[in-house]
Design an enzyme around this catalytic site. Structure first.
Site, PDB file in Angstrom:
ATOM      1  N   ASP A  95      -2.090  10.484  -3.908  1.00  0.00           N
ATOM      2  CA  ASP A  95      -2.213   9.295  -4.759  1.00  0.00           C
ATOM      3  C   ASP A  95      -2.261   9.712  -6.219  1.00  0.00           C
ATOM      4  O   ASP A  95      -1.773   8.995  -7.096  1.00  0.00           O
ATOM      5  CB  ASP A  95      -3.455   8.490  -4.388  1.00  0.00           C
ATOM      6  CG  ASP A  95      -3.232   7.754  -3.082  1.00  0.00           C
ATOM      7  OD1 ASP A  95      -3.422   8.362  -2.029  1.00  0.00           O
ATOM      8  OD2 ASP A  95      -2.803   6.586  -3.133  1.00  0.00           O
ATOM      9  N   ARG A 104       0.832  -1.205   0.000  1.00  0.00           N
ATOM     10  CA  ARG A 104       0.000   0.000   0.000  1.00  0.00           C
ATOM     11  C   ARG A 104       0.865   1.254   0.000  1.00  0.00           C
ATOM     12  O   ARG A 104       2.037   1.200   0.341  1.00  0.00           O
ATOM     13  CB  ARG A 104      -0.933  -0.007   1.210  1.00  0.00           C
ATOM     14  CG  ARG A 104      -0.203  -0.084   2.527  1.00  0.00           C
ATOM     15  CD  ARG A 104      -1.092   0.246   3.683  1.00  0.00           C
ATOM     16  NE  ARG A 104      -2.084  -0.778   3.940  1.00  0.00           N
ATOM     17  CZ  ARG A 104      -2.661  -0.965   5.121  1.00  0.00           C
ATOM     18  NH1 ARG A 104      -2.334  -0.183   6.132  1.00  0.00           N
ATOM     19  NH2 ARG A 104      -3.556  -1.907   5.311  1.00  0.00           N
ATOM     20  N   GLY A 105       0.210   2.360  -0.390  1.00  0.00           N
ATOM     21  CA  GLY A 105       0.954   3.613  -0.542  1.00  0.00           C
ATOM     22  C   GLY A 105       1.328   3.747  -2.004  1.00  0.00           C
ATOM     23  O   GLY A 105       1.865   2.802  -2.604  1.00  0.00           O
ATOM     24  N   ALA A 106       1.026   4.900  -2.588  1.00  0.00           N
ATOM     25  CA  ALA A 106       1.190   5.067  -4.036  1.00  0.00           C
ATOM     26  C   ALA A 106       2.594   4.702  -4.525  1.00  0.00           C
ATOM     27  O   ALA A 106       2.757   4.026  -5.546  1.00  0.00           O
ATOM     28  CB  ALA A 106       0.844   6.510  -4.412  1.00  0.00           C
ATOM     29  N   SER A 149       1.956   8.129   4.312  1.00  0.00           N
ATOM     30  CA  SER A 149       2.671   8.418   3.071  1.00  0.00           C
ATOM     31  C   SER A 149       4.148   8.232   3.374  1.00  0.00           C
ATOM     32  O   SER A 149       4.694   8.881   4.274  1.00  0.00           O
ATOM     33  CB  SER A 149       2.400   9.859   2.632  1.00  0.00           C
ATOM     34  OG  SER A 149       3.486  10.347   1.879  1.00  0.00           O
ATOM     35  N   LYS A 150       4.785   7.342   2.623  1.00  0.00           N
ATOM     36  CA  LYS A 150       6.215   7.102   2.836  1.00  0.00           C
ATOM     37  C   LYS A 150       6.991   8.395   2.575  1.00  0.00           C
ATOM     38  O   LYS A 150       7.984   8.683   3.252  1.00  0.00           O
ATOM     39  CB  LYS A 150       6.680   5.982   1.887  1.00  0.00           C
ATOM     40  CG  LYS A 150       8.016   5.385   2.244  1.00  0.00           C
ATOM     41  CD  LYS A 150       7.924   4.566   3.515  1.00  0.00           C
ATOM     42  CE  LYS A 150       9.296   4.215   4.048  1.00  0.00           C
ATOM     43  NZ  LYS A 150       9.294   3.964   5.497  1.00  0.00           N
ATOM     44  N   ARG A 167      -5.523  -1.274  -8.366  1.00  0.00           N
ATOM     45  CA  ARG A 167      -6.084  -0.112  -7.650  1.00  0.00           C
ATOM     46  C   ARG A 167      -6.385   0.949  -8.712  1.00  0.00           C
ATOM     47  O   ARG A 167      -5.464   1.398  -9.396  1.00  0.00           O
ATOM     48  CB  ARG A 167      -5.085   0.493  -6.643  1.00  0.00           C
ATOM     49  CG  ARG A 167      -4.578  -0.377  -5.509  1.00  0.00           C
ATOM     50  CD  ARG A 167      -5.469  -0.506  -4.289  1.00  0.00           C
ATOM     51  NE  ARG A 167      -6.026   0.662  -3.660  1.00  0.00           N
ATOM     52  CZ  ARG A 167      -5.481   1.325  -2.628  1.00  0.00           C
ATOM     53  NH1 ARG A 167      -4.323   0.962  -2.146  1.00  0.00           N
ATOM     54  NH2 ARG A 167      -6.112   2.349  -2.079  1.00  0.00           N
ATOM     55  N   CYS A 213      -3.209   9.586   7.286  1.00  0.00           N
ATOM     56  CA  CYS A 213      -2.890   8.339   6.569  1.00  0.00           C
ATOM     57  C   CYS A 213      -1.400   8.010   6.665  1.00  0.00           C
ATOM     58  O   CYS A 213      -0.711   8.470   7.575  1.00  0.00           O
ATOM     59  CB  CYS A 213      -3.348   8.421   5.114  1.00  0.00           C
ATOM     60  SG  CYS A 213      -3.420   6.787   4.330  1.00  0.00           S
ATOM     61  N   LYS A 248       2.908  11.105 -10.270  1.00  0.00           N
ATOM     62  CA  LYS A 248       1.511  10.722  -9.986  1.00  0.00           C
ATOM     63  C   LYS A 248       0.498  11.573 -10.739  1.00  0.00           C
ATOM     64  O   LYS A 248      -0.698  11.479 -10.493  1.00  0.00           O
ATOM     65  CB  LYS A 248       1.246  10.818  -8.476  1.00  0.00           C
ATOM     66  CG  LYS A 248       2.056   9.833  -7.651  1.00  0.00           C
ATOM     67  CD  LYS A 248       1.888  10.111  -6.174  1.00  0.00           C
ATOM     68  CE  LYS A 248       2.848   9.295  -5.329  1.00  0.00           C
ATOM     69  NZ  LYS A 248       2.838   9.735  -3.924  1.00  0.00           N
TER      70      LYS A 248
END
Ligand code: RI2
Length: 312
Positions: free
Chosen positions: A198, A21-23, A129-130, A61, A127, A234
């Site tokens: 995202d 998970r994570g964009a 986000s790395k 996704r 959330c 993105k």
């Protein structure tokens, strides 16, 4: 199904179930899966199943344009190759190249981002986000002292991951339920909000985890800036042609597994944050205004732009 395709299917499945998970992590996993597919498939599989492998990852996704940009690029390279031997080599090279572009872009985002973190300040995030975590950890390592408020991010609690990673790196964290965002802003008077993305549209709208707009509105009400930390990879180029970014609706059981009959549970994964709510996009080109994303993307990634706008 062949072994090479099965490997891609496993990665797509992990993305769908949010084990990956994570964009950024999804983009990385997709590129690595395509590289492995190209390396392991024999000539027949490569020729027959390339499109299927791409589709598996594209559909895992729906709200992930970085994956789309990357896979369209690989498809272009594949189609432009003279024969399957050349196609294999070029797909592997292109996957590697894209991964290197991603690494370089992220490095730059962190380089610009950590300087924006106020020493002695309070930062709100939402959330996991790395990109955001890397910026905050770097700021901490550079000697800045600050507090981060993380919101839990129902229904899958990615905020806990953010809290765990930051606390593990020595950052002071307060963790709240999503509905306490406004309360926290009142109590702690944050200096800024920092979220990931995202997707980004051609007009600078950012799509991020549900709850992001809530945080943006809280930032407005209490008069502190909201920044978005993301690579421009993105950007969803389809939005320039008038399309909307699809917002993923996830399984209602994530919210309420045994909801009584008659109750319809809705589980949108993302929402839009309009450019008026965003004080800056911290990207690989520096801190830019949201309306500049398209121009900067074209400048930074002309080849990706060309391919993504030409292919269906
Ligand atoms: P990085 C996540 O989505 C969050 O919405 C987060 O802000 C975004 O990806 C970007 O994350 P999800 O996969 O690319 O948890 O900065 O639905 O890691």
């Amino acid at each position: 199904m062949t072994d090479a395709l099965r490997l891609v299917e496993e990665v797509a499945w992990k993305i769908k179930r949010m084990e990956i998970r994570g964009a950024t992590a999804i983009l990385r996993a997709s590129l690595e899966a395509m590289r492995e597919f190209a390396l392991r498939a024999d000539d027949r599989e490569l020729g027959e199943h390339f499109r299927r492998a791409v589709d598996l990852l594209l559909n895992a996704r729906p709200t992930e344009p970085a994956v789309r940009n990357a896979l369209l690029y690989l498809t272009y390279v594949f189609r432009e190759s003279g024969d399957l031997r050349e196609a294999r080599r070029r797909v592997v090279d292109a996957s590697q190249r894209f991964l290197a572009i991603l690494d370089e872009a992220l490095k730059r985002v962190v380089e610009y981002g950590w300087r924006r973190i106020p020493d002695g300040g309070v930062i709100m995030t939402h959330c996991h986000s790395k990109t955001v975590v890397n910026i905050l950890v770097r700021a901490h390592r550079e000697g800045k002292k600050f507090i981060v408020i993380t919101s839990e991010t129902r229904p899958l609690y990615q905020g806990r991951r953010t809290a765990r990673e930051l606390a593990g790196s020595g950052v002071k964290v307060y963790h709240i339920v999503d509905a306490a965002m406004r309360w926290a802003a009142r109590r702690f008077k944050p200096d800024l909000a920092l979220i990931g993305a995202d997707a980004i549209t051609s007009t600078g709208v950012v799509i991020n985890k549900i709850g992001s707009k809530l945080l943006a509105l809280v930032a407005r009400e209490f008069d502190f800036p909201l920044y978005v930390a993301t690579t421009l990879l993105k950007l969803d180029v389809r939005t320039l042609a008038g399309e909307y970014v699809p917002i993923e609706m996830r399984d209602p059981s994530e919210v309420w597994p045994d909801a009584p009959s008659g109750v319809e549970v809705l589980n949108p994964a993302f929402e839009t944050v309009s450019p008026e709510c965003i004080d800056g996009i911290i990207c690989e080109a520096g801190v830019i205004p949201p309306h500049d994303v398209l121009r900067v993307f074209k400048e930074l990634y002309p080849e990706i732009w060309k391919v993504a706008t030409q292919q269906e």
